[in-house]
Design an enzyme around this catalytic site. Sequence first.
Site, short mmCIF file in Angstrom:
data_model
loop_
_atom_site.label_atom_id
_atom_site.label_comp_id
_atom_site.label_asym_id
_atom_site.label_seq_id
_atom_site.Cartn_x
_atom_site.Cartn_y
_atom_site.Cartn_z
N LEU A 57 0.82 -1.22 0.00
CA LEU A 57 0.00 0.00 0.00
C LEU A 57 0.85 1.28 0.00
CD1 LEU A 57 -2.93 1.11 0.22
CD2 LEU A 57 -2.55 1.21 2.69
N ASP A 58 0.58 2.18 -0.95
CA ASP A 58 1.25 3.49 -1.05
C ASP A 58 2.77 3.38 -1.15
OD1 ASP A 58 -1.23 4.70 -0.84
OD2 ASP A 58 -1.13 4.86 1.33
N ALA A 59 3.24 2.26 -1.67
CA ALA A 59 4.69 2.06 -1.73
C ALA A 59 5.19 1.84 -3.16
CB ALA A 59 5.09 0.87 -0.86
#
Lengths: 283, 283, 283, 283
Positions: free
Chosen positions: D226-228
């Site tokens: 996530l969000d990486a």
Amino acid sequence: MKATFLIHCPDQPGIISTVTSFIQQSGGNIVYLDQHVDKQAEVFFMRLEGEFTQFDKAESQIEENFEKEIAVPYAMEWSVHYGNEKPKMALFVSKYNHCLYDLLIRYSSGELSVEIPFIISNHNELQNIAKQFKIPFYHIPVTRDNKSAAEEKQLKLLKEHMVDFIVLARYMQIVTSRLIEEYPNKIINIHHSFLPAFAGAKPYHAAFNRGVKIIGATSHYVTEELDAGPIIEQDTTRVSHVHKVSDFIEKGRDLEKLVLSRAVQLHVNRKTMVYNNKTVIFT
Amino acid sequence: MKATFLIHCPDQPGIISTVTSFIQQSGGNIVYLDQHVDKQAEVFFMRLEGEFTQFDKAESQIEENFEKEIAVPYAMEWSVHYGNEKPKMALFVSKYNHCLYDLLIRYSSGELSVEIPFIISNHNELQNIAKQFKIPFYHIPVTRDNKSAAEEKQLKLLKEHMVDFIVLARYMQIVTSRLIEEYPNKIINIHHSFLPAFAGAKPYHAAFNRGVKIIGATSHYVTEELDAGPIIEQDTTRVSHVHKVSDFIEKGRDLEKLVLSRAVQLHVNRKTMVYNNKTVIFT
Amino acid sequence: MKATFLIHCPDQPGIISTVTSFIQQSGGNIVYLDQHVDKQAEVFFMRLEGEFTQFDKAESQIEENFEKEIAVPYAMEWSVHYGNEKPKMALFVSKYNHCLYDLLIRYSSGELSVEIPFIISNHNELQNIAKQFKIPFYHIPVTRDNKSAAEEKQLKLLKEHMVDFIVLARYMQIVTSRLIEEYPNKIINIHHSFLPAFAGAKPYHAAFNRGVKIIGATSHYVTEELDAGPIIEQDTTRVSHVHKVSDFIEKGRDLEKLVLSRAVQLHVNRKTMVYNNKTVIFT
Amino acid sequence: MKATFLIHCPDQPGIISTVTSFIQQSGGNIVYLDQHVDKQAEVFFMRLEGEFTQFDKAESQIEENFEKEIAVPYAMEWSVHYGNEKPKMALFVSKYNHCLYDLLIRYSSGELSVEIPFIISNHNELQNIAKQFKIPFYHIPVTRDNKSAAEEKQLKLLKEHMVDFIVLARYMQIVTSRLIEEYPNKIINIHHSFLPAFAGAKPYHAAFNRGVKIIGATSHYVTEELDAGPIIEQDTTRVSHVHKVSDFIEKGRDLEKLVLSRAVQLHVNRKTMVYNNKTVIFT
């Protein structure tokens, strides 16, 4: 040995593949290539870095071949710069010390890869800073009457030390045509406004009076027309109604330092090309 | 009820404590106070938000008392604005839709707390957008010959709808003295350059030709002199030699939208004051 | 004589008018007032500058009266600072010279209005710079074994010179609880990332590995938790895939200098207040 | 016909001259070339635009030759994109309209050169905007229980319309591995923080609580974590203690719109390449 080629010529098909093939066949590995076409002017620009394993012996031969096989047929203006050369930079200053300090600190830390043969000033105030950094300092006063003689002294020093380019680090005199002609696109000035707004004297006062919400600084090559040369770098910062002229000046100093040092760095790294009073700035 | 006082007067000791004591004694709790002194002009500016629990009954009395006890002795110009008022904003547009869209989206989402009685345009192209957002659209063509009659129609609409202020959202006509006199410091324009650089027509072309490395946009109150009114907000963005004029225009659109909407928001929230062709912008 | 009052207390009606009336009646003219209410915490903050014509005689009386009449009833924490005081700033450094140079140049030009009784370093490299600016330099090496003794020496120097606040100008040691307790919200650090991203060691390497397009620097008051204290100032600059870690570090240096010097300037001008691990920064 | 080649392969000497000679000999004129070497990973990246006068006939032949003569020997991954192709972009949204509006306005003005076969939403609120711009709108609710079925519907639509890439315009659901595997480096998300700070839920609240002085937005390709994923574009704006969380959200909306639209534009113009969870962004 790293060699950086700077090229511009009338735009036409095939330049990139011709040049890259030449570099390749001359034993160079291309590690960087950036190119630009000015569609209006129909001019092609290229900056190319090659790594040559056995360049030292062949240097002059490669330059000769490049001129004959590539530059002449394509009507190129070009130059090549080698990784072991450090350009010689002369500093002109007056009384403000912030840009001078900034450049000297970058120089002494090795961040700015130049030689600084001397600092010229029309005032005496910054002599101590020159001493701190062990750079020769020449005090050449400039008055209405001695302007021409002063310029002679400046030129003599520049020639003697084979200076490559000049940085006006808040030098508060207008340089003359003669100097500009000797160093075309090789004199870098910092102007303390977001040009073309507020050219000329006292730009912070003018910006304050106009009530702008942002101030700027501009570094450009010096040309005959005052503050109208090719822009190398600009930056801006916010101001508001709470800031007095003295705050504009204080905030501006930080901008001036940054913008001038970035411009100098770009010039030193051969990342600037000039055409039609505009710059191409390679990344 | 929230009441926002805007005050300016000749600077002198005691203003802040006098005004705050008055608010306090009139049953108001001060929730925000910002003040500024223009030392050059010797003018004091203040913006004060008070929360009044029983203001509705006493409103006119408080205004009357403020005028008599404070404003007259201190030679103040002042105004008060109540939390339940929504200013009426007229939009003037031509063919470009980006600023219009931007303001209408903020309006329809409630971010921009205004009423929009109508949109006036000298062209027909943006009628559909007005329809999308259910705002009346008046097409008032402007030619060299009908300029005065067109202005009459504009003024009639503005008066009929009791418009408080006008936003020129890339309206491509110069507004006349008559309109400016009727709405002093109440006409907000967006100019697509970093003023005072590149005032007048085709600023992106001028910026491109000058070879700037940063472009900007400026929102200002309209005055008689073209693009020379008090600046409300400015912003800038980087460009380089790779950008064509069309890229300047595209990047500029995003700047124009942001700068204009911020300026409108500041005006709507009574955070702007004008003096000597400059603005005080409260935070 | 200028006197700057910093106040915070539980939010309640009437504070502003009470304080401003007090200043007025004590012979002071208010030249600046900024206030803030933290709605979550229900805390009121104020910064007020007053100009007192006959303050010198009455100083202690005014302070006494303020404490009794205002501070006690409103449960205020407050301090007052006089225009003729220069705070004493200690500098802690290690091997990097850019922040040290930057602060010393601002100090020597008078831009930064402090006294600098000494520089402490755990290394010897920057001794020459201290000498250039004629500031005493104490080399106090820090190892795992001597940490506590080194801290004793630091504290002794700080006490002897009645230091007001400490600036860690890229000091590469973690300061201990003991120092933090002695100087609460009085130790200013510069961290070379956009906190809270990349706290801890080697933030430029971490930023490079994450592939960010913007890097930052953060100046904050030092608290027990590493890189987690109240943020005073931050700034950012663009990077791209062409930049190596060494380019991040070089670009970062310019950010670090600017961000740290702005934070120090804000602290010196009494424009910072701390509450709940956050800062209020007055303009 | 314009053809854009994207290439990456293990770094080795001679690639540029080999590729440019091939293009030249295939009847193409190179109008743009940018290249990058990731020294750590020893990977070479290139983006090349060629203008082919008689490409239509020869297209498949050139691709075949390139594969055989260049791509195979150099172990390249490569793709070519033609000037007459418009990529098909699917939009996923939830309740926030600002990013949706922004993209649709750029699409309808021609600034964003894509086809938009449909908008998918897990809510109904934005149906009217889809209607305004005449784009089919599919309401596919997502609950804990129907997540897999919902995804089937999404995938079916994506396949039927031969969608090239997906933009999550503030879509408030985590997309599943299955979708990510089908569209590797082809799902663009906007996260409302300056990543890696404040990944996950409620980043503006987290930023407010940390007391940051700058907020940001980040557009990235969606990966499993996530969000990486690889960051395409970021931008930041200043905040201060006067801003509440709701102000962070309002200021953030403008950032989100700009950052997402820039990232989409870069993707559409084939200016992004992904390697080792990082992007190369050509200018």
